[in-house]
Design an enzyme around this catalytic site. Sequence first.
Site, mmCIF file in Angstrom:
data_model
loop_
_atom_site.group_PDB
_atom_site.id
_atom_site.type_symbol
_atom_site.label_atom_id
_atom_site.label_comp_id
_atom_site.label_asym_id
_atom_site.label_seq_id
_atom_site.Cartn_x
_atom_site.Cartn_y
_atom_site.Cartn_z
ATOM 1 N N ASP A 237 -2.529 5.402 1.648
ATOM 2 C CA ASP A 237 -3.470 4.344 1.858
ATOM 3 C C ASP A 237 -3.397 4.114 3.351
ATOM 4 O OD1 ASP A 237 -2.725 2.780 -1.381
ATOM 5 O OD2 ASP A 237 -4.526 4.049 -0.606
ATOM 6 N N THR A 238 -2.226 4.027 3.842
ATOM 7 C CA THR A 238 -2.250 3.796 5.175
ATOM 8 C C THR A 238 -2.836 5.036 6.223
ATOM 9 O OG1 THR A 238 0.365 3.247 4.707
ATOM 10 C CG2 THR A 238 -0.205 3.353 7.101
ATOM 11 N N LEU B 82 0.898 -1.033 -0.048
ATOM 12 C CA LEU B 82 0.149 0.064 0.103
ATOM 13 C C LEU B 82 0.890 1.255 0.038
ATOM 14 C CD1 LEU B 82 -2.589 -0.958 2.486
ATOM 15 C CD2 LEU B 82 -2.980 -0.895 0.090
ATOM 16 N N ASP B 83 0.103 2.219 -0.257
ATOM 17 C CA ASP B 83 0.728 3.565 -0.411
ATOM 18 C C ASP B 83 0.730 4.085 0.823
ATOM 19 O OD1 ASP B 83 0.195 6.545 -2.817
ATOM 20 O OD2 ASP B 83 2.113 5.670 -1.472
ATOM 21 N N SER B 84 1.549 5.255 1.303
ATOM 22 C CA SER B 84 1.595 5.985 2.448
ATOM 23 C C SER B 84 0.119 6.829 2.900
ATOM 24 C CB SER B 84 2.630 6.904 2.763
ATOM 25 O OG SER B 84 2.683 7.813 1.730
#
Lengths: 123, 115
Positions: free
Chosen positions: A82-83, A78-80
């Site tokens: 998304d986090t 996942l992307d940051s």
Amino acid sequence: MALRAAVLRHIRLPVQTLTAAGSRPQPQWSFLRLFSSHDDHLTKEEVIDRVLDVVKSFPKVDPSKVTADVHFQKDLGLDSLDTVEIVMALEEEFKLEIPDKEADKIDSCNLAIEYIYNHPMAG
Amino acid sequence: MNGATTAAYLARRAAQKERVRILYRRALKDTLNWAVHRHLFYQDASDLREKFEANKHVEDLDTIDKMIAAGEATYDKWRHPDPYIVPWAPGGSKFTRNPVPPSGIEIVNKGLEDP
């Protein structure tokens, strides 16, 4: 009288000593009402189940890869951002308000479960 | 490029990334404040994500700084006057409603005077 004593001798409820705030009843005594305001903390299994449910229902995540010690960026790809979205979803699930700096550090399921379990107001 | 992987460059990039993440988090919460209905929120949230994704590949540090400053200015302009705050958190409706009494206080006889 003797019958009563015999019956009472058979029905013995376990005596449970409640230590200072922070002690949690064992799961098998969950039917025992303690009438104290310290018994409503979430159990670790509940926290883990709900956190994994939230992560699995994220559209960009493959549900079969999600375990309790998965890292959002390294394992799930996942992307940051998304986090950030996942942390917000966890905040909504547990009705928490996580400060920005703390929320930035939550990077994996492990950290999320630890944080939520140790938060006094996790609902 | 000589400044490609120096520690100062990386530290600055890391600080910028953190600012971006915190800005995205606040903007997302603000979007939820404005668009209460979930279907509207999903639409607005994906628009916000598109805006962040469009500038994902910028490499120049000064441009990134300017973009972050512009984003924070837009966020300040659009802040909701009455945001939803969780009740027990500062600013919420239940905050300090039942404060913990100071230690050493003992209530004798439930506060009644006559036993």
